[in-house]
Design an enzyme around this catalytic site. Structure first.
Site, PDB file in Angstrom:
ATOM      1  N   CYS A 117     -17.336 -10.312   2.251  1.00 44.48           N
ATOM      2  CA  CYS A 117     -18.009 -10.058   3.533  1.00 44.48           C
ATOM      3  C   CYS A 117     -19.355 -10.784   3.590  1.00 44.48           C
ATOM      4  CB  CYS A 117     -18.173  -8.563   3.761  1.00 44.48           C
ATOM      5  SG  CYS A 117     -18.789  -7.637   2.345  1.00 44.48           S
TER       6      CYS A 117
HETATM    7  N1  LIG Z   1     -14.491  -2.702   2.098  1.00 46.69           N
HETATM    8  C1  LIG Z   1     -14.912  -3.920   2.469  1.00 46.69           C
HETATM    9  O1  LIG Z   1     -15.717  -4.080   3.426  1.00 46.69           O
HETATM   10  C2  LIG Z   1     -14.418  -5.128   1.771  1.00 46.69           C
HETATM   11  C3  LIG Z   1     -13.571  -5.048   0.672  1.00 46.69           C
HETATM   12  N2  LIG Z   1     -13.112  -6.191   0.065  1.00 46.69           N
HETATM   13  C4  LIG Z   1     -12.262  -6.144  -1.132  1.00 46.69           C
HETATM   14  O2  LIG Z   1     -11.006  -5.601  -0.826  1.00 46.69           O
HETATM   15  C5  LIG Z   1     -10.460  -5.000  -1.989  1.00 46.69           C
HETATM   16  C6  LIG Z   1     -10.119  -3.562  -1.626  1.00 46.69           C
HETATM   17  O3  LIG Z   1     -11.348  -2.912  -1.318  1.00 46.69           O
HETATM   18  P1  LIG Z   1     -11.424  -1.584  -0.495  1.00 46.69           P
HETATM   19  O4  LIG Z   1     -10.261  -1.494   0.421  1.00 46.69           O
HETATM   20  O5  LIG Z   1     -12.790  -1.523   0.065  1.00 46.69           O
HETATM   21  O6  LIG Z   1     -11.275  -0.523  -1.687  1.00 46.69           O
HETATM   22  P2  LIG Z   1     -10.747   0.964  -1.665  1.00 46.69           P
HETATM   23  O7  LIG Z   1     -11.255   1.587  -2.902  1.00 46.69           O
HETATM   24  O8  LIG Z   1     -11.054   1.600  -0.360  1.00 46.69           O
HETATM   25  O9  LIG Z   1      -9.165   0.801  -1.755  1.00 46.69           O
HETATM   26  C7  LIG Z   1      -8.530   0.223  -2.873  1.00 46.69           C
HETATM   27  C8  LIG Z   1      -7.106   0.705  -2.911  1.00 46.69           C
HETATM   28  O10 LIG Z   1      -6.476   0.118  -4.056  1.00 46.69           O
HETATM   29  C9  LIG Z   1      -5.869   1.162  -4.813  1.00 46.69           C
HETATM   30  N3  LIG Z   1      -5.810   0.796  -6.224  1.00 46.69           N
HETATM   31  C10 LIG Z   1      -6.827   0.751  -7.099  1.00 46.69           C
HETATM   32  N4  LIG Z   1      -6.377   0.372  -8.318  1.00 46.69           N
HETATM   33  C11 LIG Z   1      -5.059   0.195  -8.191  1.00 46.69           C
HETATM   34  C12 LIG Z   1      -4.023  -0.201  -9.098  1.00 46.69           C
HETATM   35  N5  LIG Z   1      -4.280  -0.482 -10.377  1.00 46.69           N
HETATM   36  N6  LIG Z   1      -2.759  -0.290  -8.623  1.00 46.69           N
HETATM   37  C13 LIG Z   1      -2.484  -0.016  -7.328  1.00 46.69           C
HETATM   38  N7  LIG Z   1      -3.405   0.374  -6.425  1.00 46.69           N
HETATM   39  C14 LIG Z   1      -4.680   0.475  -6.861  1.00 46.69           C
HETATM   40  C15 LIG Z   1      -6.742   2.351  -4.564  1.00 46.69           C
HETATM   41  O11 LIG Z   1      -6.074   3.539  -4.914  1.00 46.69           O
HETATM   42  P3  LIG Z   1      -6.899   4.835  -5.464  1.00 46.69           P
HETATM   43  O12 LIG Z   1      -7.224   5.611  -4.235  1.00 46.69           O
HETATM   44  O13 LIG Z   1      -5.931   5.496  -6.359  1.00 46.69           O
HETATM   45  O14 LIG Z   1      -8.109   4.343  -6.176  1.00 46.69           O
HETATM   46  C16 LIG Z   1      -7.007   2.217  -3.077  1.00 46.69           C
HETATM   47  O15 LIG Z   1      -5.957   2.697  -2.307  1.00 46.69           O
HETATM   48  C17 LIG Z   1     -11.523  -5.055  -3.078  1.00 46.69           C
HETATM   49  O16 LIG Z   1     -11.257  -6.105  -3.965  1.00 46.69           O
HETATM   50  C18 LIG Z   1     -12.776  -5.267  -2.273  1.00 46.69           C
HETATM   51  O17 LIG Z   1     -13.733  -5.863  -3.071  1.00 46.69           O
HETATM   52  C19 LIG Z   1     -13.434  -7.411   0.580  1.00 46.69           C
HETATM   53  C20 LIG Z   1     -14.278  -7.557   1.641  1.00 46.69           C
HETATM   54  C21 LIG Z   1     -14.875  -6.419   2.289  1.00 46.69           C
HETATM   55  C1  LIG Z   2     -21.602  -2.343   0.516  1.00 49.70           C
HETATM   56  C2  LIG Z   2     -20.862  -2.851  -0.698  1.00 49.70           C
HETATM   57  O1  LIG Z   2     -20.812  -2.202  -1.731  1.00 49.70           O
HETATM   58  N1  LIG Z   2     -20.272  -4.020  -0.583  1.00 49.70           N
HETATM   59  C3  LIG Z   2     -19.507  -4.613  -1.636  1.00 49.70           C
HETATM   60  C4  LIG Z   2     -18.925  -5.925  -1.209  1.00 49.70           C
HETATM   61  C5  LIG Z   2     -17.834  -5.819  -0.205  1.00 49.70           C
HETATM   62  C6  LIG Z   2     -16.963  -7.049  -0.231  1.00 49.70           C
HETATM   63  O2  LIG Z   2     -17.101  -8.059   0.360  1.00 49.70           O
HETATM   64  O3  LIG Z   2     -16.025  -6.971  -1.116  1.00 49.70           O
HETATM   65  P1  LIG Z   2     -15.493  -7.900  -2.234  1.00 49.70           P
HETATM   66  O4  LIG Z   2     -16.262  -9.090  -2.435  1.00 49.70           O
HETATM   67  O5  LIG Z   2     -15.497  -7.038  -3.417  1.00 49.70           O
HETATM   68  O6  LIG Z   2     -14.139  -8.222  -1.848  1.00 49.70           O
HETATM   69  C7  LIG Z   2     -20.373  -4.883  -2.868  1.00 49.70           C
HETATM   70  O7  LIG Z   2     -21.540  -5.170  -2.734  1.00 49.70           O
HETATM   71  O8  LIG Z   2     -19.762  -4.943  -3.944  1.00 49.70           O
END
Ligand SMILES: NC(=O)C1=CN([C@@H]2O[C@H](COP(=O)(O)OP(=O)(O)OC[C@H]3O[C@@H](n4cnc5c(N)ncnc54)[C@H](OP(=O)(O)O)[C@@H]3O)[C@@H](O)[C@H]2O)C=CC1
Ligand SMILES: CC(=O)N[C@@H](CCC(=O)OP(=O)(O)O)C(=O)O
Length: 310
Positions: A117
């Protein structure tokens, strides 16, 4: 033909938002895993290998594991939303507007790394200036940002929303990444085409979604003659011909009393601004986006659509 899509991590923050964006679409069939089985490796492996495109919404280690579950499968295409492959040259970086050739690279790629992000904002501001030679080698780039708390996934959402937890966060706005070693720094450096790592200081506010990324610049240290106007014109030229990244006019920016981090919540676009005073010594480049829109889930769906259009 209907494309089979499996979102590994579909019950997490990013995965759920991708699912919402796919609702009602007839051109894609979502393969789904029950929430209680979300960590069932055998089921995940089966679903991953049955998909046309697998979208990984998992922590880095789990993403690497998912990719290893596809070893030997030359058919399934992958979009990974984690940090695991964003600076891996064998993966296409999923920021289609980054330069003119990028959308075609994504269209034909088997492996697409969805941008982080914060880097979406930072790279979106920096790369055009590097490409145009305005931002010279050695310039000490700084990036300051505030994100909605969904950026921290399920864990941070719970800490912010449930004050009865032992690890609850009571702050309305906090700085983190205080060691200045945030995992997004390499990505900003590589895709921002910088020769020096930027100094990146992130923060979180008590709002669910939205993000402001700032790159302040000293004009006298840029290419000779660089002005607020020439920087703005460079950004406008760079983003001409598409409507996902827009560059706000100098007139409109000048009239703004403030920038609201939540303005683009629910949208998959990004706005760029150039703030300052004509003839002044400094400019502040600002990117505004939804961390879960163009910053994650919206970008993943955009990349999926590009891949399906190939
Ligand atoms: N949130 C954001 O704004 C952004 C997120 N991202 C990236 O997206 C990815 C997901 O993030 P986000 O959705 O925020 O994270 P969350 O913690 O909200 O969701 C992650 C999901 O993955 C599951 N999970 C974790 N470990 C495993 C495993 N070993 N096998 C199967 N499922 C698993 C979790 O299950 P459980 O509930 O059991 O832990 C959960 O459902 C990350 O890499 C994050 O860095 C990228 C950009 C922005
Ligand atoms: C507020 C907050 O905690 N933000 C996350 C980044 C969110 C994101 O871009 O996720 P990935 O790069 O992990 O996919 C952090 O700083 O780690």
């Amino acid at each position: 033909m209907t494309a089979k899509i499996f979102i590994d991590g579909e019950h997490g923050t990013t995965g759920l938002q991708i699912r919402t964006r796919m609702a009602g679409r007839r051109d894609v069939e979502l393969l789904s895993i029950p929430e209680a089985e979300r960590r069932n490796a055998a089921m995940r492996e089966d679903l991953l290998n049955s998909a046309d495109i697998a979208i990984l919404c998992l922590p880095d280690d789990a993403s690497r594991e998912a990719v290893s579950m596809l070893a030997g499968n030359n058919r399934v295409r992958v979009i990974d939303t984690s940090t695991a492959y964003r600076v891996d040259p064998s993966w296409a970086y999923g920021f289609a507007e980054m330069d003119k050739a990028q959308a075609d690279k994504i269209k034909s790629a088997r492996h697409v790394a969805n941008p982080g992000c914060y880097p979406t904002g930072a790279v979106g501001l920096i790369r055009p200036l590097r490409a145009a030679g305005l931002l010279p080698d050695g310039y000490p780039v700084t990036v300051n940002a505030v994100s909605g708390y969904t950026g921290g996934g399920k864990q941070l959402i719970a800490q912010m929303e449930d004050q009865s937890r032992d690890d609850a966060v009571s702050a309305n706005n906090f700085l983190y990444g205080l060691t200045l070693k945030h995992k997004h720094v390499p990505e900003m450096k590589v895709h921002g085409q910088l020769d020096r790592a930027p100094l990146f200081s992130p923060s979180v506010g008590r709002f669910a979604q939205g993000m402001i990324v700032q790159v302040p610049l000293f004009l006298e240290d840029l290419k000779d003659g660089a002005t607020m106007e020439s920087i703005h014109a460079t950004l406008v030229g760079h983003y001409a011909g598409q409507d996902i990244v827009t560059v706000v006019s100098l007139e409109e920016s000048k009239a703004l009393p403030r920038v609201d981090a939540e303005e683009l919540v629910g949208q998959d676009t990004m706005k760029l601004f150039v703030f300052g005073t004509p003839g002044g010594a400094h400019v502040n480049l600002v990117a505004l986006l939804d961390n879960l829109g163009k910053g994650a889930s919206g970008a993943a769906v955009q990349n999926m659509d590009l891949m399906l259009s190939a």
